[in-house]
Design an enzyme around this catalytic site. Structure first.
Site, short mmCIF file in Angstrom:
data_model
loop_
_atom_site.label_atom_id
_atom_site.label_comp_id
_atom_site.label_asym_id
_atom_site.label_seq_id
_atom_site.Cartn_x
_atom_site.Cartn_y
_atom_site.Cartn_z
N HIS A 373 -5.40 2.51 2.90
CA HIS A 373 -6.67 2.37 2.21
C HIS A 373 -7.70 3.41 2.67
O HIS A 373 -8.58 3.79 1.91
CB HIS A 373 -7.17 0.93 2.27
CG HIS A 373 -6.44 0.08 1.26
ND1 HIS A 373 -5.28 -0.59 1.58
CD2 HIS A 373 -6.66 -0.11 -0.06
CE1 HIS A 373 -4.84 -1.20 0.49
NE2 HIS A 373 -5.65 -0.93 -0.52
N ARG A 480 -12.71 -3.28 -6.71
CA ARG A 480 -12.12 -3.88 -5.50
C ARG A 480 -13.22 -4.64 -4.77
O ARG A 480 -14.10 -4.03 -4.17
CB ARG A 480 -11.59 -2.78 -4.57
CG ARG A 480 -10.31 -2.10 -5.04
CD ARG A 480 -9.87 -1.10 -3.98
NE ARG A 480 -8.52 -0.61 -4.17
CZ ARG A 480 -8.23 0.54 -4.78
NH1 ARG A 480 -9.17 1.30 -5.27
NH2 ARG A 480 -6.96 0.92 -4.89
N ARG A 516 -11.47 -7.63 -9.45
CA ARG A 516 -10.28 -8.19 -8.81
C ARG A 516 -10.72 -9.17 -7.74
O ARG A 516 -11.64 -8.88 -6.96
CB ARG A 516 -9.46 -7.06 -8.18
CG ARG A 516 -8.19 -7.55 -7.54
CD ARG A 516 -7.30 -6.41 -7.15
NE ARG A 516 -7.78 -5.75 -5.93
CZ ARG A 516 -7.18 -4.71 -5.39
NH1 ARG A 516 -6.11 -4.17 -5.97
NH2 ARG A 516 -7.65 -4.16 -4.30
N GLU A 618 2.29 -5.54 -9.18
CA GLU A 618 2.48 -4.72 -7.98
C GLU A 618 3.56 -5.26 -7.06
O GLU A 618 3.92 -4.61 -6.08
CB GLU A 618 1.15 -4.53 -7.23
CG GLU A 618 0.41 -5.79 -6.90
CD GLU A 618 -0.95 -5.53 -6.24
OE1 GLU A 618 -1.23 -4.39 -5.85
OE2 GLU A 618 -1.73 -6.49 -6.12
N ASN A 641 0.40 1.57 -6.25
CA ASN A 641 0.44 1.81 -4.80
C ASN A 641 1.34 0.78 -4.12
O ASN A 641 2.22 1.11 -3.34
CB ASN A 641 -0.96 1.70 -4.18
CG ASN A 641 -1.96 2.58 -4.88
OD1 ASN A 641 -1.59 3.55 -5.53
ND2 ASN A 641 -3.23 2.24 -4.78
N ASP A 642 1.07 -0.49 -4.42
CA ASP A 642 1.89 -1.52 -3.80
C ASP A 642 3.26 -1.60 -4.45
O ASP A 642 4.25 -1.87 -3.78
CB ASP A 642 1.18 -2.88 -3.87
CG ASP A 642 0.18 -3.01 -2.74
OD1 ASP A 642 0.56 -2.70 -1.60
OD2 ASP A 642 -0.99 -3.36 -3.01
N ARG A 652 3.30 1.29 3.20
CA ARG A 652 2.45 2.39 2.75
C ARG A 652 1.54 2.94 3.85
O ARG A 652 0.90 3.96 3.70
CB ARG A 652 1.60 1.95 1.54
CG ARG A 652 0.56 0.90 1.86
CD ARG A 652 0.03 0.21 0.61
NE ARG A 652 -1.25 0.72 0.18
CZ ARG A 652 -1.97 0.19 -0.82
NH1 ARG A 652 -1.50 -0.86 -1.49
NH2 ARG A 652 -3.11 0.69 -1.17
N CYS A 689 -3.79 1.23 -12.51
CA CYS A 689 -4.95 1.44 -11.65
C CYS A 689 -4.58 1.91 -10.25
O CYS A 689 -5.42 2.03 -9.38
CB CYS A 689 -5.83 0.19 -11.58
SG CYS A 689 -5.02 -1.20 -10.80
#
Ligand code: PEP
Ligand code: MG
Length: 769
Positions: A373, A480, A516, A618, A641-642, A652, A689
């Site tokens: 992140h 987020r 989210r 995800e 990403n996930d 990650r 996203c």
């Protein structure tokens, strides 16, 4: 031969001793002689690889002739040492002289030695050297002996690679006039180039990584140490006073231990003795404490072993205070005044928030990876970043000029003039291209052959973003919510959240805003809600945590609903969904909150619009649940990403496996393609996203797959708009066909790069225009 248990202890001791000896040569000699002694062999030697000259150099020995050190150089393809390096495995020979690859080096005087065991020292797939044991008697070394040497070599590898880099950097400290350019390779974290002086913050001080230095001014160092202890004692007192009555006994014991250690007769006496040997205060502290910690760690009692951690923790506090005083002489303002590269063990959201933005040119994170992140944050802020620079420590980069290439992941310290010049030139070219892109950012996002794309904004990471959304009138594809939670000292109240969400929703009242629900856990910890797990990314994360804490979830939903009063642009999105149950449970809670808020406002005349509800795709299980999920939700959003992390089973955030984490892996691309086709078939709108949506190559592939909604950080919007306007749908489909049938992600990259260069878009993925 020693027993298994004591062998392990011996091994640990040898490695620990090594890390405490600052000069590598001396440390290696110590290892060789300890190995010879504990293994009861006639000789132990260590050779290190010199890649420039393609040879191994004898660096340390106890048993061969001491004059041969540095003199004996063995070509990579010569002799038994060369063979160990080539084969990358141990070589155990009964009589070395009779081996066809044996080569005699008269300088070493090894005529008497017959038995030979050599093991390569390998770090991250690279042979750094070879360690050998030799004995006069003709025999094979036992399995246990071989296991010992292999285990030792693996640990030595880490120490050697650390020492090599540190050595190269700290020599710059001593001889500033003869700066040698040093390149370090990390992981590309956020694109762009930057020049600035290294700046590390106190919270990243780590005794283990502190590089020892000599001092000429012993009395000043003693004063510094004493003052630091005094300040630390006050801080510890403050801390223990702030704890409530009735704290558990083991916590009390820690404070007692702290006090004991801070006592002048304990740690102090030994540290000051080291200072008298001309080590600076920090170095002296490090040496004494590591010795203490090692002794504690070697105790049989697990409670006492744990105390080693407390000693190191306390010492880190003292070290911070020592460094503070040292910095006191060098005005802090000069650092904040100039272009800086923030260097930290682990870059946090708070650190970025506190750093004066105008001086923040680049970021180096010792830990982490491309999709940590922290890297996402850096990209959102448009700041070049290099992640996972494991072999340097923040203190070593402090106040050194650094060139940072966020495209390749390379950093250069003490660059020579020519390189610096060309870097400055590239930065100018980048700025020019950025200007050109910005000037056309408002043009409609449509391919050359007329295919329209909607570009949305990923928000929540910084306030700037909301401003961009307002200016560009773009919808928010992902807000987020966790970052505001992370920047606080406790869970924000419903009122605070209403204020926050209301600002976001009102920023773009005509556009959809996808909020989210809280997605903490994994690498997004809340300082006030610690979660300790072995496998945080497979643990209590996202909706799993909030469903277990309805009081947190309900407050958040109520705040979102109240913030949306009078508007109709709120969409609620659930992270980390892996099964239909979770959607049902979350929907039930959302319904409850909706009912409660409706009741509360029923006499006010205000209207509450039912928000649309969607889920993040995800977790790989949902790839096989899309028809079922389609019955429960209004939209999907792909968290690539996930999805990449879970599909490829690659953390990650883990630097060691960073090279395996890649959203362009053909399997990930197939999954993305499958999702859009199924979503279209079920008539569920779908957005991407994850980070791939904001990357030039990624956006083109997603266009080819059929995605028409991409959400990315505001910083990338202009760039992706530019890309889409310069490509066409037909070609993007061809590119996709190549990518889906590629064998590896490298092959996918090659196709993408070719295409981008051919379209004149190469300047977006590498340095220069
Ligand atoms: C994702 O996983 O792709 C995503 C957008 O969410 P985050 O990066 O916050 O986990
Ligand atoms: Mg995610």
């Amino acid at each position: 031969m020693a027993s298994q248990g004591s062998m392990l202890t011996t091994l640990k001791r040898i490695v620990q001793e090594m890390s405490q000896i600052p000069a590598l040569d001396e440390a290696l000699f110590n290892v060789a002689s300890r190995v010879k002694q504990v293994m009861q062999v006639d000789s132990c030697s260590i050779y290190l690889a010199d890649y420039d000259n393609q040879e191994f150099i004898l660096k340390a020995t106890d048993g061969l002739h001491p004059d041969a050190v540095e003199q004996v150089r063995i070509g990579f393809s010569e002799g038994l040492i060369g063979l160990v390096g080539q084969r990358e495995e141990p070589l155990n020979i009964e009589d070395a002289h009779r081996h066809p690859r044996f080569k005699h080096y008269p300088e070493v005087h090894e005529e008497n030695y017959k038995a030979f065991l050599g093991t390569p020292i390998i770090h991250q797939r690279k042979v750094l050297g070879v360690i050998t044991m030799q004995q006069a008697k003709m025999r094979f070394f036992s399995e246990d002996e071989e296991a010992f040497l292999v285990t030792l070599a693996a640990q030595l590898a880490l120490e050697i690679s650390n020492a090599e880099i540190r050595g190269a950097l700290s020599s710059n400290d001593i001889l500033p006039s003869t700066l040698h350019q040093k390149k370090v390779m990390g992981i590309a974290g956020s694109p762009g180039l930057a020049i600035g002086h290294g700046f590390s913050t106190d919270s990243t001080v780590d005794l283990r990584r502190f590089v020892v230095k000599r001092t000429d001014d012993r009395s000043q160092e003693v004063q510094r140490y004493r003052k630091a202890v005094e300040i630390t004692r006050e801080q510890v007192d403050e801390l223990s006073n702030s704890l409530e009555e009735g704290i558990p006994d083991d916590v009390k014991a820690i404070f007692q231990l702290y006090h004991h250690l801070l006592d002048a007769n304990s740690l102090g006496r030994e540290v000051e003795a080291k200072i008298q040997e001309q080590w600076c205060a920090g170095s002296s502290l490090k040496m004494v404490v590591e010795d203490y910690a090692a002794r504690f760690a070697n105790m049989d009692d697990p409670y006492m072993q744990e105390r080693a951690i407390d000693i190191v923790d306390l010492s880190n506090r003292i070290l911070v205070n020592i460094l503070h005083q040292a910095r006191g002489e060098r005005p802090q303002v000069t650092l904040a005044d100039k272009a800086s590269i923030l260097v930290a063990e682990e870059v946090s959201a708070t650190m970025l928030a506190e750093f004066p933005r105008e001086h923040l040119k680049g970021i180096i994170s010792i830990r982490g990876s491309n999709n940590s992140h922290a890297a996402i944050l850096a990209r959102a802020m448009g700041i070049p970043a290099v992640m996972g620079c494991q072999n340097v420590s923040p203190t070593l980069l402090e106040n050194k000029e650094i060139l940072l290439d966020g495209y390749s992941g390379e950093i250069i310290i003490g660059a020579d003039n020519a390189i610096r010049q060309s870097f400055v030139q590239l930065i100018e070219e980048e700025a020019l291209l950025a200007e050109q892109i910005a000037s056309e950012a408002n043009k409609a996002c449509e391919t050359e052959d007329g295919c329209r794309m909607s570009l949305l904004i990923n928000a929540g990471l910084s306030v700037e973003i909301e401003t961009v959304a307002r200016n560009q009138g773009k919808g928010i594809g992902l807000y987020r919510t966790e970052i505001p939670f992370m920047l606080r000292e406790s869970f924000p109240s419903e009122k605070e959240q209403i204020k926050l969400y209301s600002e976001v929703l009102r920023c773009v009242p005509e556009q959809q805003v996808t909020m989210r629900t809280l997605d903490v856990g994994g690498d997004k910890p809340l300082p006030y809600f610690p979660i300790n797990e072995e496998n945080p990314f497979l643990g209590w994360r996202g909706v799993r945590l909030t469903l277990d804490h309805p009081e947190i979830f309900l407050v958040q939903i109520r705040a979102m609903l109240k913030a949306s009063l009078g508007l109709s642009n709120l969409q609620i999105m659930l992270p980390m969904i892996s099964s239909v149950n979770e959607v049902q449970e979350a929907s039930r809670l959302i319904e409850q909150a909706f009912f409660e808020v409706s009741e509360e406002i029923k006499d006010t005349g205000e209207t509450l619009v039912r928000p649309r509800i969607g889920v993040m795709l995800e977790v790989p299980s949902v790839l096989y649940l899309l028809p079922q999920l389609a019955r429960h939700v209004d939209f999907f959003s792909v968290g690539s990403n996930d999805l990449t992390q879970y599909l490829l089973a690659v953390d990650r955030n883990n630097t060691r496996v960073a090279a395996l984490y890649n959203s362009y892996h053909p399997a990930v691309l197939s999954a993305l393609y499958d999702i859009v086709r199924q979503s279209d078939a079920h008539k569920i709108p779908v957005t991407v996203c994850g980070e791939i949506a904001g990357e030039p190559g990624g956006a083109i592939l997603l266009l080819g797959m059929g995605y028409r909604r991409l959400s990315m950080n505001a910083h990338n919007i202009g760039k992706i708009n530019w890309v889409i306007r310069n490509v066409n749908l037909k070609e993007s489909k061809n590119l996709l066909a190549c990518a889906l049938t590629a064998q590896t992600h490298q092959e996918v990259y090659a196709h993408i790069n070719d295409y981008l260069e051919q379209k004149g878009l190469g300047g977006l993925i590498r340095a220069g225009s």
